[in-house]
Scaffold this active site. Structure first.
Site, PDB file in Angstrom:
ATOM      1  N   LYS A 105       0.740  -1.320  -0.121  1.00 14.66           N
ATOM      2  CA  LYS A 105       0.019   0.035  -0.016  1.00 14.66           C
ATOM      3  C   LYS A 105       0.895   1.152  -0.144  1.00 14.66           C
ATOM      4  CE  LYS A 105      -4.543   0.574   0.231  1.00 14.66           C
ATOM      5  NZ  LYS A 105      -5.408  -0.320  -0.425  1.00 14.66           N
ATOM      6  N   GLY A 216     -23.314   4.545   2.188  1.00 10.31           N
ATOM      7  CA  GLY A 216     -22.141   4.942   1.451  1.00 10.31           C
ATOM      8  C   GLY A 216     -22.194   4.951   0.003  1.00 10.31           C
ATOM      9  N   GLY A 218     -21.208   5.683  -2.800  1.00  9.89           N
ATOM     10  CA  GLY A 218     -20.072   6.303  -3.664  1.00  9.89           C
ATOM     11  C   GLY A 218     -19.950   5.324  -4.874  1.00  9.89           C
ATOM     12  N   ASN A 219     -18.522   4.989  -5.187  1.00 11.68           N
ATOM     13  CA  ASN A 219     -18.192   3.906  -6.425  1.00 11.68           C
ATOM     14  C   ASN A 219     -18.807   2.509  -6.024  1.00 11.68           C
ATOM     15  OD1 ASN A 219     -16.738   5.871  -8.024  1.00 11.68           O
ATOM     16  ND2 ASN A 219     -15.071   5.657  -6.786  1.00 11.68           N
ATOM     17  N   ALA A 220     -18.278   2.065  -4.874  1.00 11.27           N
ATOM     18  CA  ALA A 220     -18.659   0.571  -4.678  1.00 11.27           C
ATOM     19  C   ALA A 220     -19.989   0.624  -4.324  1.00 11.27           C
ATOM     20  CB  ALA A 220     -17.721   0.326  -3.501  1.00 11.27           C
ATOM     21  N   GLY A 221     -20.555   1.457  -3.364  1.00  8.83           N
ATOM     22  CA  GLY A 221     -22.141   1.013  -3.152  1.00  8.83           C
ATOM     23  C   GLY A 221     -22.863   1.338  -4.096  1.00  8.83           C
TER      24      GLY A 221
HETATM   25  P1  NAD Z   1     -16.355   6.815  -2.383  1.00  4.18           P
HETATM   26  O1  NAD Z   1     -15.598   7.933  -1.827  1.00  4.18           O
HETATM   27  O2  NAD Z   1     -16.675   6.686  -3.856  1.00  4.18           O
HETATM   28  O3  NAD Z   1     -17.595   6.407  -1.722  1.00  4.18           O
HETATM   29  C1  NAD Z   1     -17.763   6.668  -0.368  1.00  4.18           C
HETATM   30  C2  NAD Z   1     -19.181   7.366  -0.118  1.00  4.18           C
HETATM   31  O4  NAD Z   1     -19.232   6.867   1.327  1.00  4.18           O
HETATM   32  C3  NAD Z   1     -19.335   8.604  -0.445  1.00  4.18           C
HETATM   33  O5  NAD Z   1     -20.574   8.735  -1.209  1.00  4.18           O
HETATM   34  C4  NAD Z   1     -19.500   9.210   0.699  1.00  4.18           C
HETATM   35  O6  NAD Z   1     -20.480  10.510   0.677  1.00  4.18           O
HETATM   36  C5  NAD Z   1     -20.026   8.288   1.533  1.00  4.18           C
HETATM   37  N1  NAD Z   1     -19.798   8.461   2.950  1.00  4.18           N
HETATM   38  C6  NAD Z   1     -18.912   9.107   3.777  1.00  4.18           C
HETATM   39  N2  NAD Z   1     -19.087   9.140   5.063  1.00  4.18           N
HETATM   40  C7  NAD Z   1     -20.417   8.727   5.445  1.00  4.18           C
HETATM   41  C8  NAD Z   1     -21.172   8.383   6.410  1.00  4.18           C
HETATM   42  N3  NAD Z   1     -20.639   8.800   7.569  1.00  4.18           N
HETATM   43  N4  NAD Z   1     -22.355   7.789   6.174  1.00  4.18           N
HETATM   44  C9  NAD Z   1     -22.779   7.239   5.030  1.00  4.18           C
HETATM   45  N5  NAD Z   1     -21.826   7.620   3.715  1.00  4.18           N
HETATM   46  C10 NAD Z   1     -20.849   8.255   4.016  1.00  4.18           C
HETATM   47  O7  NAD Z   1     -15.342   5.461  -1.973  1.00  4.18           O
HETATM   48  P2  NAD Z   1     -15.254   4.011  -2.759  1.00  4.18           P
HETATM   49  O8  NAD Z   1     -14.169   3.768  -3.789  1.00  4.18           O
HETATM   50  O9  NAD Z   1     -16.828   3.559  -2.846  1.00  4.18           O
HETATM   51  O10 NAD Z   1     -15.010   3.079  -1.384  1.00  4.18           O
HETATM   52  C11 NAD Z   1     -15.795   2.905  -0.418  1.00  4.18           C
HETATM   53  C12 NAD Z   1     -15.213   1.927   0.728  1.00  4.18           C
HETATM   54  O11 NAD Z   1     -14.819   0.667  -0.086  1.00  4.18           O
HETATM   55  C13 NAD Z   1     -13.400   2.459   1.215  1.00  4.18           C
HETATM   56  O12 NAD Z   1     -13.509   1.909   2.526  1.00  4.18           O
HETATM   57  C14 NAD Z   1     -12.721   1.658   0.500  1.00  4.18           C
HETATM   58  O13 NAD Z   1     -11.491   1.501   1.048  1.00  4.18           O
HETATM   59  C15 NAD Z   1     -13.501   0.436  -0.016  1.00  4.18           C
HETATM   60  N6  NAD Z   1     -13.015  -0.263  -1.118  1.00  4.18           N
HETATM   61  C16 NAD Z   1     -13.248   0.292  -2.346  1.00  4.18           C
HETATM   62  C17 NAD Z   1     -12.652  -0.301  -3.638  1.00  4.18           C
HETATM   63  C18 NAD Z   1     -13.357   0.175  -4.811  1.00  4.18           C
HETATM   64  O14 NAD Z   1     -12.757  -0.456  -5.921  1.00  4.18           O
HETATM   65  N7  NAD Z   1     -13.789   1.509  -4.947  1.00  4.18           N
HETATM   66  C19 NAD Z   1     -12.004  -1.660  -3.516  1.00  4.18           C
HETATM   67  C20 NAD Z   1     -12.043  -1.972  -2.007  1.00  4.18           C
HETATM   68  C21 NAD Z   1     -12.314  -1.442  -1.172  1.00  4.18           C
END
Ligand code: NAD
Length: 415
Positions: A105, A216, A218-221
């Protein structure tokens, strides 16, 4: 009160797994610590002419099963200990998915949000100049993470290839498609998580067509919200949240329309035919599946007793605190642990490296088929280990991962 230190949490997980596996002290001592660490300064001339000294890190936790693999974050709160913890979790994640890779990392401690495109390009290139001799397709492969994206990877790739004078697209993954990125990478984390949910519904006799909620958006959600219905053939998204708040509709929310609404307005709030609810109450809803996809520690000792989901699929890294984990296990809630639930991302990153090596590219149907097979095998390995040892799935996943890495270290004669 002692402050939370994710590296200490990560080390305690390794110690607990080592105890159950009866690992000898030397092997444990080796696995507790990263094999190589780089900490360096990056002087960067900002747009206003001033020079800022940023701190960069790259931690290569373990190489026994293959080159280190893991993302690079640009985040102001990053410390060497958070990067150490995340690097270790990558070792366990690649081992659970049985990929021929280790864990790594990296980060630059900075707030990239106010930075210009030029400043972001400069820091991305500076990071590679500091490290280029110690990364590469056979040493350490980087990828996107918090606040880095395919454009960051494109600049890093270009800097690396310019210095080495060779075309080596596999040095970073989650690249733009036109620079050797892989089909299916964008959805991979969420797709892997939903595949694990499909298997968990089978083994725990949970109706896959039940309600689900996403914390959440975001991307993953967002991708999980869409893919859940596609892959499970049903289910109703009843609530979703982001940092601005949460929305709810007992009759269901169309995930694609919510994605479009968020694109237009920047928030889930105000979605038609939904009511705003307290974000914390989303976590406590009676649903078949809860996807925590935001930040660490969302499910903690305060709310663990009120969680009513049948399955919790940890798309985020570290969303459940260790104490909450025990409470959920005692209450019969099935947690799909992060090192399994979000392993789909690194699995398709690995497929991206394989395609880069052979200069031959697969379509998304082939990628998704391979991802499905990898996730199913990993899910079964974790399920068998936790059943056999009567331990929570997170410990089951650690037993699988730690025993695989320990075996590789022993075969090499390191311990
Ligand atoms: P992202 O920034 O696109 O999405 C995160 C979302 O969480 C945002 O919409 C943000 O507004 C929301 N958020 C923040 N605080 C919040 C809260 N208190 N309550 C509700 N929502 C809240 O990030 P992502 O890429 O989707 O990653 C999200 C998680 O998944 C992280 O922990 C990341 O390490 C993990 N992850 C992502 C990937 C990937 O490929 N994107 C891979 C492995 C792990």
């Amino acid at each position: 009160m002692q402050s939370y230190n994710s590296f200490k949490v990560a080390q305690s997980q390794v110690m607990a797994a080592a105890k159950l596996l009866n690992l000898d002290q030397a092997t444990l001592d080796l696995l507790l610590w990263p094999q190589r660490e780089f900490a360096f300064t990056l002087p960067v001339r900002m747009d206003g002419g001033e020079i800022k000294i940023l701190h960069g890190y790259r931690i290569q936790h373990n190489f026994a099963r293959g080159p280190a693999k893991g993302g690079i974050r640009f985040h102001p709160d990053e410390t060497i200990d958070t990067v150490r913890a995340l690097a270790g979790w990558m070792t366990w994640k690649t081992a659970v998915a049985d990929l021929p890779l280790g864990g790594g990392k990296g980060s630059i401690a900075c707030d990239p949000r106010p930075m210009s495109r030029r400043e972001l390009e400069i820091i991305s290139r500076a990071y590679v100049r500091a490290l280029w001799q110690h990364i590469g397709v056979d040493q350490d492969i980087a990828a996107t993470d918090v606040y880095t994206n395919p454009q960051t990877m494109a600049w890093m790739l270009d800097e690396y290839e310019t210095i080495t004078g060779r075309h080596q697209p596999g040095v970073v993954t989650n690249k733009p498609l036109s620079l050797g990125g892989s089909e299916g990478r964008r959805n991979a984390t969420a797709r892997g998580g939903v595949i694990a949910v499909r298997e968990a519904c089978r083994t725990n006799k949970v109706d896959p067509a039940g309600d689900y909620a996403v914390q959440g958006f975001g991307n993953a959600g967002q991708r999980a919200a869409i893919l859940h219905r596609e892959l499970l053939g049903g289910g109703s998204l009843v609530a979703a949240s982001d940092s601005s708040g949460a929305v709810y509709n007992s009759r269901g929310i169309n995930p694609m329309e919510l994605v479009n609404h968020k694109l237009r307005t920047g928030s889930v709030l105000g979605f038609p035919e939904s009511e705003a609810i307290e974000p914390d109450s989303l976590l406590e809803m009676e649903v078949a599946v809860l996807y925590p996809a935001a930040l660490e520690n969302a499910i903690n000792v305060k709310n663990a007793n009120r969680i009513r989901a049948r399955i919790v699929c940890e798309l985020a890294n570290g969303p459940t605190s260790p104490q909450a984990d025990d409470v959920l296990f005692e209450r019969g809630i099935h947690v799909i642990p992060d090192i399994l639930a979000n392993a789909g991302g690194v699995t398709v990153s690995y497929l991206e490296m394989v395609q880069n090596r052979s200069s031959f590219y697969w379509n998304d149907t082939s990628i998704n088929k391979r991802l499905d097979a990898t996730m199913m095998t990993a899910y079964q390995a974790v399920h068998s280990a936790s059943k056999e040892r009567k331990v929570p799935p997170r410990m089951g996943a650690m037993l699988v991962a730690v025993s695989r890495v320990a075996e590789a270290c022993k075969l090499r004669g390191w311990v």
